[in-house]
Design an enzyme around this catalytic site. Sequence first.
Site, PDB file in Angstrom:
ATOM      1  N   GLU A 101      -3.602  -9.647   3.458  1.00  0.00           N
ATOM      2  CA  GLU A 101      -4.513  -9.239   4.763  1.00  0.00           C
ATOM      3  C   GLU A 101      -5.785 -10.177   4.971  1.00  0.00           C
ATOM      4  O   GLU A 101      -6.099 -10.553   6.051  1.00  0.00           O
ATOM      5  CB  GLU A 101      -5.080  -7.982   4.359  1.00  0.00           C
ATOM      6  CG  GLU A 101      -3.909  -6.858   4.761  1.00  0.00           C
ATOM      7  CD  GLU A 101      -3.353  -6.568   3.258  1.00  0.00           C
ATOM      8  OE1 GLU A 101      -2.891  -5.488   3.143  1.00  0.00           O
ATOM      9  OE2 GLU A 101      -3.617  -7.421   2.365  1.00  0.00           O
ATOM     10  N   GLU A 118       0.740  -1.163  -0.091  1.00  0.00           N
ATOM     11  CA  GLU A 118      -0.059   0.011   0.040  1.00  0.00           C
ATOM     12  C   GLU A 118       0.849   1.355   0.053  1.00  0.00           C
ATOM     13  O   GLU A 118       0.562   2.319  -0.693  1.00  0.00           O
ATOM     14  CB  GLU A 118      -0.961   0.073   1.246  1.00  0.00           C
ATOM     15  CG  GLU A 118      -1.917  -1.054   0.990  1.00  0.00           C
ATOM     16  CD  GLU A 118      -3.003  -1.200   2.289  1.00  0.00           C
ATOM     17  OE1 GLU A 118      -4.172  -0.507   1.913  1.00  0.00           O
ATOM     18  OE2 GLU A 118      -2.719  -1.623   3.170  1.00  0.00           O
TER      19      GLU A 118
END
Length: 587
Positions: free
Chosen positions: A125, A105
Amino acid sequence: MTDKVTQTRIGAQAVLRIDNPPVNTLTAEVRRELLDAFDEAVAAADVTAIVIAASGQTFPVGRDIYDLDRPASPPDLRLLCERIEASPKPVVVALHGTVLGGGLELAVAAHHRIARVGTQLGCPEISLGLPPCAGGTQRIPRLIGADGALDLMLSGRMIDAAQALKLGLVDEVTDLDLEQAAIDYASVCGVRRTSDQRIRMEDGAHFLQSVEAHRAKSGSFVAVKIVDCVEAALLLPMEAGLTLEAEAFAECAASDVAVALRHIFFAEEAAAQVVAKDVQPVRHLGLVGGADVAILALNSGLTVTLVSPDRAEVEDALDHVGAHFEVAVASGMPEVQAVNALSRLSCMTEFAALAECDLVLDQSGDTPDPWWELDGDLPDVLARENIFSMRLQFPARGAKLAEITTHSDTQPETVAKVMQTGRQMGRVPLCVDMTEGGLIETLVSRMEVLMGHLAPVASSDILSAALSDVGLPAAAFTVPTAPLEDERLPVAAVRERLECWLINEAAYLISAGAVTQPTDVDVALVHGLGYARTRGGPILQADRITPFEVVQRIKRFALEDGSHWHAADLLQRLANERQKFRDLKKT
């Protein structure tokens, strides 16, 4: 600035280097220092571009998972990513190692990405029941489209730098000096904010078709939330999409599934850190018996010397290992690989053959006259404190647990060596102290005892369904099929009894010192019996219910079902003190 983030000026470029070993986790301290260094570089009149790199073996692998259960500590990763993307100066990231989760990210918030050959990138995740939390669901689809983004986020798999380049996730792949390549790139590139990129979303109909196709296959709560967020990347302004992602993350993080997945993740970490010692890797493994362990070791590249004083057992072991590799070759293993593996195997009848081994595992089983007491002239490596046994689970369900039996006089370095060897063989090693049988074998046996008591009042179908509800695979048990006297217990009532019984049996094992810490039981059941990760384990469930309530239920079952119900002393003590298993310290 401390040594977590350093800043170096190379010409007109500011190189910000993250240095937080071992894997450059984006802790609050790292985020704070990186943001400070970044703001300083943006404000500096003589800086025309910024490079973000990392020391050591990898670019950041993500945020600190433990932060999820701590009070928020600014700056959060989303704010850091937004500040990087908004930079008026070009920002280039230099990627190497495993760029995962929050690390990815951070990378897609930059304007350009340069990766070293072999770099792995991914969004794992979902394995913790979570969506990305720092803009990943909004920026990644802008770079690679809905199909590519959803494949990464829903599978949790990693892709290499070459695949990432083809998808458009990185701009350049190099096998030269990575940092220099990023500096050179920064000297000629301009600002290109990911939030402004729309080329992969120009065909809105195709984007939405991809979203709907993935939504139709999404079976979990978190998967649905991820799909919703990626859809928002097309339909909503960036800021609204980020808000939706933050709401989805908060909702998922608080869910029972995510809490359970974090629990087992932390339990695995704790089990692996029982002995945190750096040791030399084992290259030559000695075995006293244990042909199945020999196969695992050979497949992991080890040299193996297997010893048994019984020549017939030696020949049986050779036949067993040879037959395995014959089947493997017939199933597609390259013949040269099988030949190489077998060339690293020696089978002997003399214990002296183990003298050159780095480590010896005793797989001979329980015997009334242990072999190490029978031979008075054994090599040093066979000193009693250096001998372990490794109990493996070999059923078709694919269990990976390796129960490591240690001794009170064993040196920590030796324990570390056997744990490392278990991991090298693709197993999940767990230190146990069991004088008879194994942890999993004991728990299965005790659960079958309860099912025997329940069989007259619950059918085998109800017992199997209740096992599944508890999180246990019914196929791992011998479910009794006794004639029914009075089918009075529905699935919910049986499930409640099975769960409390399992918690109680775990308490007996913990109090007996069979495991180092209570959560080891959960690790054992997940990896040794196929217990559902999404339920965490009986220790987590006990703390959710509270030991006090478990004891109250056991007392009720004793009145309703019979005298086979007794609360373990440890469980009773926790109930009396209104404590939970998490309040217990490691043994």
